[in-house]
Design a protein around this motif. Structure first.
Motif, PDB file in Angstrom:
ATOM      1  N   ALA A 164       0.831  -1.207   0.000  1.00 49.52           N
ATOM      2  CA  ALA A 164       0.000   0.000   0.000  1.00 49.52           C
ATOM      3  C   ALA A 164       0.864   1.254   0.000  1.00 49.52           C
ATOM      4  N   PRO A 165       0.744   2.100  -1.029  1.00 55.23           N
ATOM      5  CA  PRO A 165       1.613   3.279  -1.125  1.00 55.23           C
ATOM      6  C   PRO A 165       1.523   4.235   0.056  1.00 55.23           C
ATOM      7  N   LEU A 166       0.317   4.472   0.572  1.00 57.43           N
ATOM      8  CA  LEU A 166       0.189   5.392   1.707  1.00 57.43           C
ATOM      9  C   LEU A 166       0.879   4.838   2.943  1.00 57.43           C
ATOM     10  N   SER A 167       0.786   3.531   3.130  1.00 61.26           N
ATOM     11  CA  SER A 167       1.471   2.909   4.257  1.00 61.26           C
ATOM     12  C   SER A 167       2.984   3.057   4.122  1.00 61.26           C
ATOM     13  N   LEU A 168       3.504   2.809   2.916  1.00 61.29           N
ATOM     14  CA  LEU A 168       4.944   2.921   2.694  1.00 61.29           C
ATOM     15  C   LEU A 168       5.437   4.336   2.948  1.00 61.29           C
TER      16      LEU A 168
ATOM     17  N   SER B 295      -8.244   5.286   4.348  1.00 65.75           N
ATOM     18  CA  SER B 295      -8.056   5.070   2.911  1.00 65.75           C
ATOM     19  C   SER B 295      -8.850   3.879   2.376  1.00 65.75           C
ATOM     20  N   ALA B 296      -9.129   3.946   1.071  1.00 66.76           N
ATOM     21  CA  ALA B 296      -9.721   2.798   0.374  1.00 66.76           C
ATOM     22  C   ALA B 296      -8.770   1.612   0.396  1.00 66.76           C
TER      23      ALA B 296
ATOM     24  N   GLY C 135      -3.357   3.334  -3.932  1.00 74.36           N
ATOM     25  CA  GLY C 135      -2.742   4.537  -3.394  1.00 74.36           C
ATOM     26  C   GLY C 135      -3.715   5.590  -2.918  1.00 74.36           C
ATOM     27  N   ALA C 136      -4.959   5.181  -2.685  1.00 79.69           N
ATOM     28  CA  ALA C 136      -5.962   6.154  -2.233  1.00 79.69           C
ATOM     29  C   ALA C 136      -6.753   5.586  -1.057  1.00 79.69           C
TER      30      ALA C 136
END
Length: 268
Positions: free
Chosen positions: A211-215, A247-248, A267-268
Motif C-alpha cells: 500500500a503506497p500510503l502505508s509505505l 483510505s480505500a 494509493g488512495a
C-alpha cells in the motif's frame, strides 16, 4: 522497462517498469562519477517519479559492473571545488538534487555493484534500503583528499553504523569490502554479483505491491525518529497515519485478508 529518458546529456537514464522507477548513473568511463549536471538530472528524474502514480518505488543503480557511483567527478574539482568559496557554490549547484533525494516520499533502493565511494556512498545512504553485490567496495576517501564532508552526510553515516565505525571510515579513508559493509550495518544485504539484479527486482516488486500510503507514512515516521525532537513535525505524522486508516487501500487490505487473496492497492 519503458524507453529510458536521457537526462544530463545522457549521463542519467530514467525509466519505469511494473511500478518500479529506475535511475541509472550513466558515466561508466568514469566509474559513474557524479558531475554537477548529473545531480540536476537525478533531481529531474525523481520529480517525474514523484508525480507518476504508477511509480510505487525507485531503484538507483550505476551503469555497467564497475561502479555504483565512485564519488564526485574529480575532473571538475579545479573548476568547481578549488577552495571554500568554490565549494559553497558547488553545494548550491548540487543541493537541489540532494534535497529531492532526501525528501522523496516513495521507497528508494540502492542497487550497488562495484565502487561506492565518497559522494556515491552519500547517495546510497540517502536510499532507504541498500543491496550490494559481494564484489562491491566502499569508502569515504576525504582524508586522502584533504577535504571534509558536510553534516548531513556524516550524520547519515553515524545513524547507520554508529560513531566508532564512522570514525574508522572517515579517519582512514580506506576502502572496505561488501562483507564489512554488511557487518557494520552500512548495507542491508549482500548477494552474489550474478544474483544482484534479481534480488533487487524481487525486493522492488514486493514494495510496489504494498500500500503506497502505508509505505510513505512509515518512511516519514522513520525519518522523524532520526531527527531531533524539536524538529519532528508530529502533526504531519498524525495526519498521514489518519489518511492510512481512512483510505480505500485499508478497506481493500481488510477485505483481501478476510477473503484470503492478495490485495490490490491504488494509493488512495
Amino acid at each position: 522497462m519503458t524507453a529510458p529518458m536521457e537526462l544530463a546529456g545522457g549521463k542519467i537514464l530514467a525509466g519505469v517498469e511494473d511500478g518500479v522507477g529506475r535511475v541509472v548513473f550513466n558515466q561508466p568511463e568514469k566509474r559513474n562519477a557524479m558531475s554537477v549536471d548529473m545531480w540536476a538530472g537525478m533531481g529531474e528524474a525523481l520529480d517525474r517519479f514523484a508525480e507518476d502514480g504508477a511509480v510505487r518505488c525507485v531503484v538507483l543503480q550505476g551503469a555497467g559492473d564497475k561502479a555504483f557511483v565512485s564519488g564526485a567527478d574529480i575532473s571538475q574539482f579545479e573548476k568547481n571545488r578549488a577552495d571554500a568559496d568554490a565549494q559553497r557554490e558547488y553545494d548550491r549547484l548540487t543541493s537541489a538534487g540532494r534535497a529531492k533525494l532526501a525528501a522523496f516520499r516513495k521507497p528508494v533502493v540502492a542497487q550497488i555493484r562495484g565502487f561506492c565511494m565518497g559522494g556515491g556512498l552519500g547517495i546510497a545512504m540517502s536510499a532507504d534500503i541498500r543491496v550490494a553485490s559481494d564484489d562491491s567496495q566502499f569508502g569515504i576517501p576525504a582524508a586522502k583528499l584533504g577535504i571534509a564532508y558536510g553534516f548531513d552526510m556524516v550524520r547519515a553515516l553515524v545513524d547507520l553504523v554508529g560513531p566508532a565505525h564512522a570514525h574508522m571510515i572517515l579517519m582512514t579513508g580506506d576502502r572496505f569490502p561488501a562483507a564489512e559493509a554488511e557487518r557494520i550495518g552500512l548495507v542491508n544485504r549482500v548477494v552474489p554479483a550474478a544474483e544482484l539484479e534479481g534480488a533487487v527486482a524481487k525486493l522492488a516488486a514486493t514494495m510496489a505491491a504494498n500500500a503506497p500510503l502505508s509505505l510513505s507514512t512509515n518512511k516519514l515516521t522513520v525519518k522523524a525518529v532520526l531527527r531531533d525532537r524539536e524538529d519532528r513535525d508530529m502533526a504531519t505524522l498524525r495526519d498521514a497515519m489518519a489518511a492510512c486508516f481512512n483510505s480505500a487501500d485499508y478497506r481493500e487490505g481488510r477485505r483481501a485478508f478476510m477473503e484470503k487473496r492478495r490485495p490490490v492497492f491504488n494509493g488512495a
